[in-house]
Design a protein around this motif. Sequence first.
Motif, PDB file in Angstrom:
ATOM      1  N   TYR A 108      40.016  -3.189 -51.957  1.00  0.00           N
ATOM      2  CA  TYR A 108      38.549  -2.326 -50.991  1.00  0.00           C
ATOM      3  C   TYR A 108      37.698  -2.936 -51.191  1.00  0.00           C
ATOM      4  O   TYR A 108      37.359  -2.777 -52.176  1.00  0.00           O
ATOM      5  N   ASN A 109      36.585  -3.677 -50.080  1.00  0.00           N
ATOM      6  CA  ASN A 109      35.743  -3.907 -50.416  1.00  0.00           C
ATOM      7  C   ASN A 109      34.785  -2.344 -50.212  1.00  0.00           C
ATOM      8  O   ASN A 109      34.336  -2.082 -49.279  1.00  0.00           O
ATOM      9  N   ALA A 110      34.150  -1.719 -50.947  1.00  0.00           N
ATOM     10  CA  ALA A 110      32.915  -0.857 -50.809  1.00  0.00           C
ATOM     11  C   ALA A 110      31.755  -1.293 -51.126  1.00  0.00           C
ATOM     12  O   ALA A 110      31.511   0.292 -51.605  1.00  0.00           O
ATOM     13  N   MET A 111      31.840  -2.151 -51.626  1.00  0.00           N
ATOM     14  CA  MET A 111      30.182  -2.477 -51.287  1.00  0.00           C
ATOM     15  C   MET A 111      29.298  -1.882 -52.509  1.00  0.00           C
ATOM     16  O   MET A 111      28.761  -1.776 -52.692  1.00  0.00           O
ATOM     17  N   MET A 112      30.157  -1.800 -53.276  1.00  0.00           N
ATOM     18  CA  MET A 112      29.507  -1.519 -54.830  1.00  0.00           C
ATOM     19  C   MET A 112      28.424  -2.235 -55.470  1.00  0.00           C
ATOM     20  O   MET A 112      28.514  -3.451 -55.701  1.00  0.00           O
ATOM     21  N   SER A 113      26.769  -2.362 -55.475  1.00  0.00           N
ATOM     22  CA  SER A 113      26.124  -2.567 -56.148  1.00  0.00           C
ATOM     23  C   SER A 113      25.671  -2.086 -56.790  1.00  0.00           C
ATOM     24  O   SER A 113      24.634  -1.049 -56.783  1.00  0.00           O
ATOM     25  N   GLN A 114      25.427  -2.831 -57.949  1.00  0.00           N
ATOM     26  CA  GLN A 114      24.601  -1.911 -59.189  1.00  0.00           C
ATOM     27  C   GLN A 114      23.458  -2.259 -59.905  1.00  0.00           C
ATOM     28  O   GLN A 114      23.238  -3.265 -60.765  1.00  0.00           O
ATOM     29  N   ARG A 115      22.659  -1.668 -59.298  1.00  0.00           N
ATOM     30  CA  ARG A 115      21.207  -2.282 -58.580  1.00  0.00           C
ATOM     31  C   ARG A 115      20.287  -1.104 -59.772  1.00  0.00           C
ATOM     32  O   ARG A 115      19.019  -1.691 -59.973  1.00  0.00           O
ATOM     33  N   GLY A 116      20.611  -0.325 -60.191  1.00  0.00           N
ATOM     34  CA  GLY A 116      19.896   0.391 -61.371  1.00  0.00           C
ATOM     35  C   GLY A 116      19.101   1.221 -60.824  1.00  0.00           C
ATOM     36  O   GLY A 116      18.745   1.665 -59.370  1.00  0.00           O
ATOM     37  N   ILE A 117      19.124   2.932 -61.790  1.00  0.00           N
ATOM     38  CA  ILE A 117      18.544   3.553 -60.957  1.00  0.00           C
ATOM     39  C   ILE A 117      17.319   4.449 -61.889  1.00  0.00           C
ATOM     40  O   ILE A 117      17.594   3.511 -63.350  1.00  0.00           O
ATOM     41  N   ILE A 118      15.662   4.342 -61.503  1.00  0.00           N
ATOM     42  CA  ILE A 118      14.785   4.927 -62.020  1.00  0.00           C
ATOM     43  C   ILE A 118      14.619   6.280 -61.764  1.00  0.00           C
ATOM     44  O   ILE A 118      14.140   6.253 -61.278  1.00  0.00           O
ATOM     45  N   ASN A 119      14.346   6.758 -63.121  1.00  0.00           N
ATOM     46  CA  ASN A 119      14.087   7.945 -62.242  1.00  0.00           C
ATOM     47  C   ASN A 119      12.579   8.556 -62.918  1.00  0.00           C
ATOM     48  O   ASN A 119      12.140   7.893 -63.935  1.00  0.00           O
ATOM     49  N   LEU A 120      11.421   8.790 -62.054  1.00  0.00           N
ATOM     50  CA  LEU A 120       9.549   8.269 -62.003  1.00  0.00           C
ATOM     51  C   LEU A 120       9.938   9.319 -63.659  1.00  0.00           C
ATOM     52  O   LEU A 120      10.128  10.916 -63.531  1.00  0.00           O
ATOM     53  N   PHE A 121       8.499  10.061 -64.366  1.00  0.00           N
ATOM     54  CA  PHE A 121       8.224  10.979 -64.667  1.00  0.00           C
ATOM     55  C   PHE A 121       6.563  10.820 -64.564  1.00  0.00           C
ATOM     56  O   PHE A 121       5.707   9.459 -64.901  1.00  0.00           O
ATOM     57  N   HIS A 122       6.003  12.123 -64.679  1.00  0.00           N
ATOM     58  CA  HIS A 122       4.838  12.015 -64.301  1.00  0.00           C
ATOM     59  C   HIS A 122       3.558  13.057 -65.078  1.00  0.00           C
ATOM     60  O   HIS A 122       2.559  13.711 -65.078  1.00  0.00           O
ATOM     61  N   SER A 123       4.238  13.237 -66.422  1.00  0.00           N
ATOM     62  CA  SER A 123       3.333  13.902 -67.531  1.00  0.00           C
ATOM     63  C   SER A 123       4.387  13.765 -68.565  1.00  0.00           C
ATOM     64  O   SER A 123       5.234  13.332 -68.909  1.00  0.00           O
ATOM     65  N   ASP A 124       3.284  13.706 -70.055  1.00  0.00           N
ATOM     66  CA  ASP A 124       4.491  13.879 -70.638  1.00  0.00           C
ATOM     67  C   ASP A 124       5.290  14.959 -71.472  1.00  0.00           C
ATOM     68  O   ASP A 124       6.342  14.149 -72.223  1.00  0.00           O
ATOM     69  N   GLY A 125       5.632  15.603 -70.565  1.00  0.00           N
ATOM     70  CA  GLY A 125       6.200  16.757 -70.512  1.00  0.00           C
ATOM     71  C   GLY A 125       7.933  16.185 -70.343  1.00  0.00           C
ATOM     72  O   GLY A 125       8.543  16.275 -70.810  1.00  0.00           O
ATOM     73  N   GLN A 126       7.605  15.500 -69.091  1.00  0.00           N
ATOM     74  CA  GLN A 126       8.846  14.757 -68.199  1.00  0.00           C
ATOM     75  C   GLN A 126       9.155  13.226 -68.745  1.00  0.00           C
ATOM     76  O   GLN A 126      10.335  12.958 -69.354  1.00  0.00           O
ATOM     77  N   ARG A 127       8.513  13.149 -69.537  1.00  0.00           N
ATOM     78  CA  ARG A 127       8.777  11.877 -70.374  1.00  0.00           C
ATOM     79  C   ARG A 127       9.376  12.236 -71.556  1.00  0.00           C
ATOM     80  O   ARG A 127      10.825  11.666 -71.927  1.00  0.00           O
ATOM     81  N   ASP A 128       8.724  13.203 -72.365  1.00  0.00           N
ATOM     82  CA  ASP A 128       9.581  14.017 -73.300  1.00  0.00           C
ATOM     83  C   ASP A 128      11.291  13.831 -72.643  1.00  0.00           C
ATOM     84  O   ASP A 128      12.636  14.129 -73.894  1.00  0.00           O
ATOM     85  N   ALA A 129      11.138  14.951 -72.145  1.00  0.00           N
ATOM     86  CA  ALA A 129      12.820  15.094 -71.420  1.00  0.00           C
ATOM     87  C   ALA A 129      13.215  14.050 -70.944  1.00  0.00           C
ATOM     88  O   ALA A 129      14.918  14.342 -71.548  1.00  0.00           O
ATOM     89  N   TYR A 130      12.581  13.025 -70.644  1.00  0.00           N
ATOM     90  CA  TYR A 130      13.710  12.055 -70.475  1.00  0.00           C
ATOM     91  C   TYR A 130      13.945  11.207 -71.272  1.00  0.00           C
ATOM     92  O   TYR A 130      15.217  10.251 -71.498  1.00  0.00           O
ATOM     93  N   ALA A 131      13.396  11.015 -72.891  1.00  0.00           N
ATOM     94  CA  ALA A 131      13.553  10.160 -74.008  1.00  0.00           C
ATOM     95  C   ALA A 131      15.026  11.175 -74.427  1.00  0.00           C
ATOM     96  O   ALA A 131      15.794  10.883 -74.699  1.00  0.00           O
ATOM     97  N   ARG A 132      14.978  12.331 -74.249  1.00  0.00           N
ATOM     98  CA  ARG A 132      15.605  12.601 -74.642  1.00  0.00           C
ATOM     99  C   ARG A 132      16.936  12.832 -74.562  1.00  0.00           C
ATOM    100  O   ARG A 132      18.304  13.091 -74.850  1.00  0.00           O
ATOM    101  N   ARG A 133      17.038  13.057 -73.129  1.00  0.00           N
ATOM    102  CA  ARG A 133      18.025  12.424 -71.705  1.00  0.00           C
ATOM    103  C   ARG A 133      18.305  11.146 -72.623  1.00  0.00           C
ATOM    104  O   ARG A 133      19.580  10.955 -72.492  1.00  0.00           O
ATOM    105  N   GLY A 134      18.114  10.194 -72.560  1.00  0.00           N
ATOM    106  CA  GLY A 134      18.109   8.734 -73.199  1.00  0.00           C
ATOM    107  C   GLY A 134      18.436   8.843 -74.109  1.00  0.00           C
ATOM    108  O   GLY A 134      19.970   7.940 -74.307  1.00  0.00           O
ATOM    109  N   ASN A 135      18.035   9.142 -75.196  1.00  0.00           N
ATOM    110  CA  ASN A 135      18.777   9.464 -76.916  1.00  0.00           C
ATOM    111  C   ASN A 135      20.005   9.944 -76.543  1.00  0.00           C
ATOM    112  O   ASN A 135      21.387   9.266 -77.011  1.00  0.00           O
TER     113      ASN A 135
END
Length: 416
Positions: A108-135
């Motif tokens: 069945y055509n579920a229209m799956m579209s792997q277009r990517g997701i970007i979680n934005l960060f706005h501070s040094d603390g958020q950058r560190d948190a996303y680096a931890r998640r990415g690792n």
Amino acid sequence: MRYSAFSILKNAFSGNRDWAPMWREPQPKPHYDVIIVGGGGHGLATAYYLAKEHGITNVAVLEKSYLGSGNVGRNTTIVRSNYMLEGNEPFYELSMKLWEGLEQDFNYNAMMSQRGIINLFHSDGQRDAYARRGNSMRMHGIEAELLDREQVKKMIPYLNYDHARFPVLGGLLQRRAGTARHDAVAWGYGRGADQRGVDLIQQCEVTGIRRENGIVTGVETTKGFIGCNKLALAAAGNTSTVGRMADLQLPIESHVLQAFVTEGIKPAIDNVITYGAGHFYISQSDKGGLVFGANLDYYSSYAQRGNLETVEHTIEEGVSMIPGLSRVRVLRAWGGVMDMSMDGSPIIDRTAIDNLYLNCGWCYGGFKATPASGFCFAHLIARNEPHQVARLLRLDRFRRGFAIDEGGKGPQPNLH
């Protein structure tokens, strides 16, 4: 009937008069091996995998309204596996892998579209948190990229990069993430389950759970009593209500989550984008409408609609991130009833009643989890033991002190 290019061509010559119905409209049998309460994505996926993976076909899915009328058709269609904690990351990655082959699997055509997701960060603390998640993601073998401001700007140039309070400094990218057509997912699983002999019974509300000698013997419904050997609850935001019929007090609350769609515009947003300065997320549908959402309404409710304060808050967040949104008209909004757990993570487990099984606590993550939820819940029902990737999603983890708190927000459901 198997869908294919040939079947489309064949029916075109017959004026499209020979298409078979998606599923049967059966009357309930007196007794089933398994009854699943809830005809949404998780209930239908569970029935599908019970039949496909375990050969259990004497199954009924009971839905009080029409199939797919609940949260599976009331979400923003995002699919991702960019989690961090041990209890969540393997589970959602299994779901991502199932998503990637889902359309071929259930034809069945579920229209799956792997277009990517970007979680934005706005501070040094958020950058560190996303680096931890990415690792953490990479340690589990899942790709993740930490982008700086210029890399993000090259991909999505229309953001408010110089916001005085929340400048965009970069983002965490998962390229395999994306979107899928929510109602098509329900239809695909329902059709696949029906073809394997599962009874999908609509307009059949469960009004009571009958027990004898400490085990469930069946359910009282608006279509009469239906007996079963095993009973599985996959009722999303109504899980607490159904659970009380068996004297279960569950660690979840029901809250409304609103979603919105705009008028159709030309292709503008290629990815899924989330706002780190709030809880706003947005993508563009195949029809051109911008689909977005934000926070809960923060009070318990079973209504499939929300309040205007949350509408205003959501729009403010969106315009703060993408100023151009102020020129687009919102066409409609809707609400889903979220089953919010105490730690923001789901529950797939047996209960204290030996033949009663529980699937709930999905919070914001229910749609993206649909394939793995059904796959692991079917495994639990068929084998009476948890699937390896769902072994930590136990009901008693709150009592034992093993919460899976992805956001670190503590035991308050509406904060997750």
